[in-house]
Design an enzyme around this catalytic site. Structure first.
Site: not given
Ligand code: GRF
Length: 264
Positions: A135, A157, A159
């Site tokens: 985060m 990443n 998301h």
């Protein structure tokens, strides 16, 4: 069979995506093995998962670093190889007219933490770094030191929204509150902005009238646990290639980097 890739992971919380990746390595859905797990949060529950699987792990306490910087009246020195002007020119986390003191404080504290992360990572060889519920925004200071080879991004990443809609820290919450009828998740490479890097894969799911944010989040996580290992396996197979495409709003004037998935 091709050589296994070595995977480093950064987490902040419960680490269910990390678990999905570890399991996929162990069941050979990913032709890879875990090299290390790092966190910005020394109390991250996900660290127990690395312990259980015998994966080396470490924590860099971002919160303590930021607190210490403030307590020192912004006097903590940045890493010796930190160049604020260069980072300012590259970054797209802040608008160009953002207050410079605030921006400087952000990038110095993050570079101090990122230099610690990099030194913790040094003993481990890795091909790919996956952010699995990490985060914190990574800055050009860190990204450039990991993506050392041009045209070979190596930070991914996941998301919790269908990007480019709903970037930021609460993708499911934002999707739900907007009244969307479809939610989703996205795996992408990291660039210098927030959740703005080239998209590798996406999965969508319907949001039913009787869904709550909690039931919707559960549906989303199920999709994440399938999507992330599948995208990592595409990387392991060497099937992800960067290409350029006209920018959706500015056309040929500004090219955008996209990911092409090569056939098996
Ligand atoms: C996931 O929804 C991920 O997309 C987001 O944070 C959550 C992390 O969950 N970035 P976990 O720590 O993997 O369980």
């Amino acid at each position: 069979m091709a050589k296994k890739i070595k995977i480093g992971a950064l987490i902040s919380g419960g680490g269910t995506n990390l678990q999905a990746i570890i399991d996929a390595c162990e069941s050979q859905k990913i032709n890879g093995e875990m090299a290390f797990v790092g966190t910005d949060n020394p109390t991250a529950k996900g660290l127990a998962r690395s312990q259980r699987h015998g994966i080396p792990h470490f924590a860099v306490d971002y919160g303590a670093i930021i607190k210490c910087y403030r307590a020192n009246n912004a006097d903590s020195p940045p890493p010796p190889d930190f160049n604020f002007d260069e980072i300012l020119a590259k970054q797209s986390l802040f608008p160009k007219d953002a207050p410079v003191d605030h921006v400087r404080q952000f990038f110095i504290t993050r570079a101090i933490a990122e230099a610690d992360l990099l030194s913790e990572m040094t003993p481990y060889r890795f091909d790919l770094l996956v952010l699995a519920g990490f985060m914190r925004n990574l800055t050009p200071y860190f990204i450039d030191r990991v993506n050392a080879a041009e045209n070979l991004p190596r930070i991914m990443n996941i998301h919790p929204a269908l990007l480019p809609a709903f970037p930021g820290t609460d993708g499911y919450g934002d999707t739900f509150r907007y009244g969307c009828k479809v939610g989703g998740c996205t795996v992408h490479f990291i660039d210098y902005g927030e959740d703005s890097g080239p998209i590798i894969g996406q999965q969508a799911f319907p949001i039913a009238p009787d869904d709550t944010l909690e039931t919707m989040r559960k549906k989303g996580l199920q999709k994440e646990w399938e999507l992330y290992p599948a995208c990592i396996q595409l990387y392991a197979e060497g099937r992800l290639q960067l290409a350029t495409a006209p920018h959706p709003k500015e056309g040929e004037k500004r090219l955008r980097t996209i990911v092409k998935v090569l056939p098996a």
